[in-house]
Scaffold this active site. Sequence first.
Site, short mmCIF file in Angstrom:
data_model
loop_
_atom_site.label_atom_id
_atom_site.label_comp_id
_atom_site.label_asym_id
_atom_site.label_seq_id
_atom_site.Cartn_x
_atom_site.Cartn_y
_atom_site.Cartn_z
N LYS A 1 -0.33 11.97 5.25
CA LYS A 1 0.12 10.73 6.14
C LYS A 1 0.85 9.69 5.73
O LYS A 1 1.81 9.08 6.15
CB LYS A 1 -1.01 10.58 7.19
CG LYS A 1 -1.12 9.38 8.32
CD LYS A 1 -1.27 7.93 7.50
CE LYS A 1 -2.87 7.82 7.39
NZ LYS A 1 -3.17 6.56 6.73
N LYS B 1 0.72 -1.27 -0.02
CA LYS B 1 -0.22 -0.17 0.03
C LYS B 1 0.89 1.23 0.09
O LYS B 1 0.59 2.45 -0.60
CB LYS B 1 -0.98 -0.13 1.29
CG LYS B 1 -1.81 1.13 1.17
CD LYS B 1 -2.68 1.35 0.04
CE LYS B 1 -3.54 2.74 -0.06
NZ LYS B 1 -4.67 2.72 1.20
#
Length: 296
Positions: free
Chosen positions: A239, A171
């Site tokens: 983030k 990811k």
Amino acid sequence: MDGPQRIAFIGLGIMGAPMAANLLKAGYQVAVYNRSPGAAERLAALGARPATGVADAVRGADVVITVLPDTPDVEAVFEEILAAGAPGLLHADMSTIDPGASRAMAARAAEDGLRALDAPVSGGEQGAIEGALSIMVGGEAADVAYARPVLEAMGSTVVHVGPSGSGQTVKAANQLLVAGIIELVAEAIVLVEASGVDPEPAVRVLAGGLAGNRILDRKAAGMLARDFTPGFRVDLHHKDLGIVLAAARAAGVTIPLGALAAQLMGALRAQGHGGSDHTALLGQVDRLSGRGRGTS
């Protein structure tokens, strides 16, 4: 229905709510919990059971799914799952968090007789609505097989990529690619417009050639309209790029373009656009180019 039937779903944001809805449509019994109750109430209309808290959602569940903003959020909820979960419960964390944290939680779960998968997703809000997410799964093969019917109710591509933490590593690579491609699409749009070329046919032909990509397919129309209504917020991508940089450092690899993409995303957030869609990078290119359109 074979396999798991009772699902606890925790985290009903832009991604989580439609993912939970697809589980309900697939016939699963779903208990839902979110810190703000509105999303849970909307899912109740589809047959979900609104839970009063994490422990209430988890009791009696076969699988608990978390879709939460950041590593500390998942770690806090994980402690509640450990306390309330029965032996054999499988926790599939579908958030995007630090790979090391996923590995640590999987080890803790095993010590307590529970099972854990890291199963982050890609595909954005539309993919979540359509049940067409790409799901990259880390964990034990037997646990992936057990959870696969549940995951396939939310995603069209479900791939076991390796042991615990591997899903989060893949990811991170996904978020690296997405940020870089959005920035390049933004620069290409501004270049075409500034050169006096109609951008709509330009985008169509670019999408049909070697430069074609999902950002052009799914996001270009909004980018051309300078509509940055959030499907995936700058805050979250910022983030995620922090996770990317940390993962690269841990692996000992250099990602110069990724580091630049992280700086550009961080600058966009610092300029007050954290709540905008990550395609708002286009507005930043506008401003840097003196085009005067900016970010809505």
